[in-house]
Design a protein around this motif. Structure first.
Motif: not given
Length: 430
Positions: A297-302, A323-326, A332-338, A340-352
């Motif tokens: 996924p392109p960095p800088g976009f969610l 709200a869960q995705q937010a 994800c923002l508290s865990d690191g920079g942006t 690899r943010l997209a991959a980390r966020f999409y994985a977390a959102a998918a579980a929800l």
């Protein structure tokens, strides 16, 4: 670590404002772009579903309360009733009323425009947050494979992160195609849902003082809800799947309400003074876009909210899952920079999303006319849920447990725990 100076959110609905709220903790500047005019608590033109009944589940309300302390009391102060799930409200599952019992689950009975306005006002007041109405995003700015901003009429707004929260009309897949990124795999369940909504003046004797009634659709293709909202009004929505849509004339709307498996809603619409004409809406399919499957996924976009997964609105999951995705984005923002943010966020959102999507499509596939593969697990699950509906009619423990699951507070697995499953089976048979 990548820069965190400016984030742009496209869309000022519930998902967009929740995203802006968590981004404001990580970025000194957050700009929210909204193509519509924002006129207080009036429905936005780009959100036609805002004129229809919305249910805020307890999990969603508690997240919003965490992000905006005092929000429930604030919205209640603007006239929205507050009650407890199964206390002061009526829930029907497969035509049977779930047994009234304390649940500890709060129901905030606000209309979607009122809730959206309250959240937007709280978010807009945060330092560094700017909301720009009447500003439509036309595309993404890209540099070196990274999204670097948003193109609007006559200008490019630079951004270190862009979040698309434009809902079901999202153009994200087209924008990504322009970057050479393949569209994510998509799951689609065609339900051809139509619904009509109308408001009525409440009288104290309605429902013996109860504040809400929700009729499950599990027993057939038709369902509905009547909820007391601000202004001492009943907000009534009738719905039908597979082309069985409610009419929008007075006589037809009233007659459709009479066909529901319980008489409560018809009792309101046949007796109360209507305050407006029925308004229709159509929802053709539940759609899930699996952005987590993108290899790069392109960095800088969610993508977030209904743009990521759009649920059958009869199950009232959309605002809560947004709200869960937010909150997943916040973590994800508290865990690191942006980077690899997209991959980390999409994985977390998918579980929800997995939880709510599984509940939604299982219920949809319980209708024989809905096309889709019915795996043995779905058939067994639907059979067991049917037993749980019967048991909830007489058993307070099952009733409370089922509502905690339906409100996304507890996982569906709690229904299958030995003690609960035994109660469900025992209570389901004479």
């Amino acid at each position: 670590m990548s820069r965190r100076e400016h984030a742009v959110v496209i869309g000022a609905g519930i998902a967009g404002m929740l995203a802006a709220r968590v981004l404001a903790d990580a970025f000194p500047r957050v700009t929210v772009l909204e193509r519509d005019t924002l006129d207080g608590a009036a429905p936005r033109r780009g959100a036609p579903q805002a004129r229809h009944l919305h249910g805020l589940m307890e999990r969603g309300r508690s997240i919003m309360e965490e992000l905006y302390p005092g929000l429930t009391a604030e919205v209640a102060g603007r006239g929205a009733p507050v009650t407890e799930v199964l206390v002061g409200s009526r829930w029907y599952l497969s035509g049977l009323r779930a047994r009234p019992t304390p649940t500890g689950l709060t129901t905030l009975l606000a209309s979607r425009p009122l809730l959206e306005d309250a959240i937007r006002a709280r978010t807009s007041a945060l330092p560094g947050v700017e909301v720009r109405p009447r500003t439509a995003a036309e595309g993404l700015a890209v540099e070196g494979g990274r999204v670097t901003g948003v193109r609007v009429a006559g200008e490019t707004i630079p951004a270190d992160l862009v979040v698309d929260a434009t809902g079901r009309a999202s153009r994200a897949t087209d924008w990504l195609a322009g970057l050479g990124v393949a569209a994510p795999p998509e799951e689609r369940v065609e339900i051809d849902l139509g619904y009509s909504s109308r408001t009525y003046r409440r009288r104290p004797e309605h429902l013996d003082g109860d504040l809400a009634v929700v009729v499950s659709t599990m027993a057939g293709s038709r369902g509905g809800g009547a909820v007391l909202v601000e202004g001492d009004r009943w907000h009534v929505t009738l719905g039908g799947m597979l082309g069985d849509h409610p009419p929008t004339d007075h006589e037809g709307f009233t007659a459709f309400a009479k066909t529901l498996p319980v008489p409560d809603i018809h009792g309101i619409v046949a007796d109360a003074e209507p305050l407006d004409d029925p308004v229709p809406h159509r929802f053709r399919a539940s759609v899930r876009r699996r952005y987590e499957a993108l290899a790069a996924p392109p960095p800088g976009f969610l993508v977030l909210g209904d743009a990521l997964c759009s649920f059958n609105p009869l199950y009232a999951q959309g605002m809560t899952v947004a709200a869960q995705q937010a909150m997943a984005l916040r973590e994800c923002l508290s865990d690191g920079g942006t980077e690899r943010l997209a991959a980390r966020f999409y994985a977390a959102a998918a579980a929800l999303v997995d939880v709510a999507w599984g509940m939604s499509i299982s219920s949809d596939l319980n209708h024989p006319g809905v096309a889709g593969r019915r795996k043995p697990g779905i058939r067994l699950r639907n059979a067991f849920v049917g037993l749980a509906h019967r048991a909830a009619h007489t058993d307070a423990v099952v009733s409370r447990t089922f509502m905690r699951v339906a409100n996304l507070v507890d996982p569906p697995a709690v229904l299958f725990r030995p003690a609960t499953a035994a109660r469900i089976i025992y209570r389901s048979f004479p």
